[in-house]
Motif scaffolding. Structure first.
Motif, PDB file in Angstrom:
ATOM      1  N   THR A 158      15.525  20.428 -18.000  1.00 52.01           N
ATOM      2  CA  THR A 158      14.106  20.999 -18.314  1.00 52.01           C
ATOM      3  C   THR A 158      13.441  20.496 -19.236  1.00 52.01           C
ATOM      4  N   LEU A 159      12.337  19.692 -19.235  1.00 50.43           N
ATOM      5  CA  LEU A 159      11.520  18.821 -20.164  1.00 50.43           C
ATOM      6  C   LEU A 159      10.418  19.955 -20.636  1.00 50.43           C
ATOM      7  N   VAL A 160       9.850  19.769 -21.875  1.00 53.86           N
ATOM      8  CA  VAL A 160       8.862  20.885 -22.637  1.00 53.86           C
ATOM      9  C   VAL A 160       7.472  21.197 -21.796  1.00 53.86           C
ATOM     10  N   ASN A 161       7.064  20.097 -21.227  1.00 56.79           N
ATOM     11  CA  ASN A 161       6.088  20.169 -20.425  1.00 56.79           C
ATOM     12  C   ASN A 161       6.222  20.109 -18.744  1.00 56.79           C
ATOM     13  N   CYS A 185       6.863  10.377 -19.596  1.00 58.56           N
ATOM     14  CA  CYS A 185       7.626  10.275 -20.543  1.00 58.56           C
ATOM     15  C   CYS A 185       6.500  10.898 -22.058  1.00 58.56           C
ATOM     16  N   GLU A 186       5.507  10.317 -22.073  1.00 59.08           N
ATOM     17  CA  GLU A 186       4.418  10.418 -23.055  1.00 59.08           C
ATOM     18  C   GLU A 186       4.043  12.098 -22.938  1.00 59.08           C
ATOM     19  N   ILE A 187       3.821  12.642 -21.881  1.00 63.81           N
ATOM     20  CA  ILE A 187       3.340  14.189 -21.738  1.00 63.81           C
ATOM     21  C   ILE A 187       4.675  14.772 -22.255  1.00 63.81           C
ATOM     22  N   ASN A 188       6.107  14.543 -22.104  1.00 62.38           N
ATOM     23  CA  ASN A 188       6.781  15.285 -22.580  1.00 62.38           C
ATOM     24  C   ASN A 188       7.361  14.810 -23.946  1.00 62.38           C
TER      25      ASN A 188
END
Length: 190
Positions: A158-161, A185-188
């Motif tokens: 689970t990634l942050v966003n 990747c950048e969003i997360n």
């Protein structure tokens, strides 16, 4: 950090190491099949002068093989290193797809350049996939769909966003996979 049973031995200069290349056609290349010390592996998180989140770059494996080797362009190769005394557990350097196989000027060797799977992801044309999505969706759904489209198996994470809602903001005629994966990747922040 790489999890390898014999990582302490790997860095020991007194331990003999043998590189081996397994080709997708079943053939195996060993040290007699290439010019000594010609192997080069390049792996980077970001080749820019400043680190930026989201950057994705393919790993590059280069090798100068002897002319007698069957051309490798388009074939997948698995590169491993066996340590003296640890033959049962070779160190897997990676799986690469040979992009070019070019004879040297003297025709005694051929220079091969191969890339890992990230190369195909970065160069994939994804506009048809993107235009076929049903929005809105979560970033997790977007990421999962993209990975299925480009044939990437994910680890369960689970990634942050992941819960962020993604809307359709463009109607592209062309959309490189590089733009999509780097945006995810950048969003997360990774």
């Amino acid at each position: 950090m790489i999890d390898y049973k014999y990582k302490d031995f790997y860095n020991d200069t007194s331990v003999s190491k043998r590189m081996q290349i397994q080709c997708s056609d079943g053939s195996v290349l060993n040290e007699d099949d290439w010019k000594g010390e010609s192997a080069e592996l390049t792996e980077r998180l970001c080749s820019e002068s400043e680190l930026s989140f989201g950057r994705c770059e393919a790993s590059t494996f280069k090798l100068r093989v002897r002319e007698r080797i069957v051309p490798l362009a388009g074939k997948k190769i698995t590169v491993s290193v066996t340590l003296e005394g640890a033959e049962e557990a070779p160190f897997m350097m990676g799986v690469y797809k040979v992009d070019s196989d070019v004879p040297t000027a003297d025709r005694r060797y051929r220079d091969i350049v191969a890339y890992d799977a990230m190369y195909d992801i970065l160069n994939a044309e994804t506009s048809k996939w993107y235009n076929g999505l049903t929005f809105p969706m979560t970033l997790r759904q977007f990421r999962d769909s993209f990975c299925v489209y480009v044939g990437v198996e994910q680890e369960e994470i689970t990634l942050v966003n992941d819960d962020m809602v993604v809307e359709k903001t463009i109607d592209p005629g062309e959309l490189p996979g590089k733009t999509v994966i780097e945006s995810i990747c950048e969003i997360n922040g990774c």
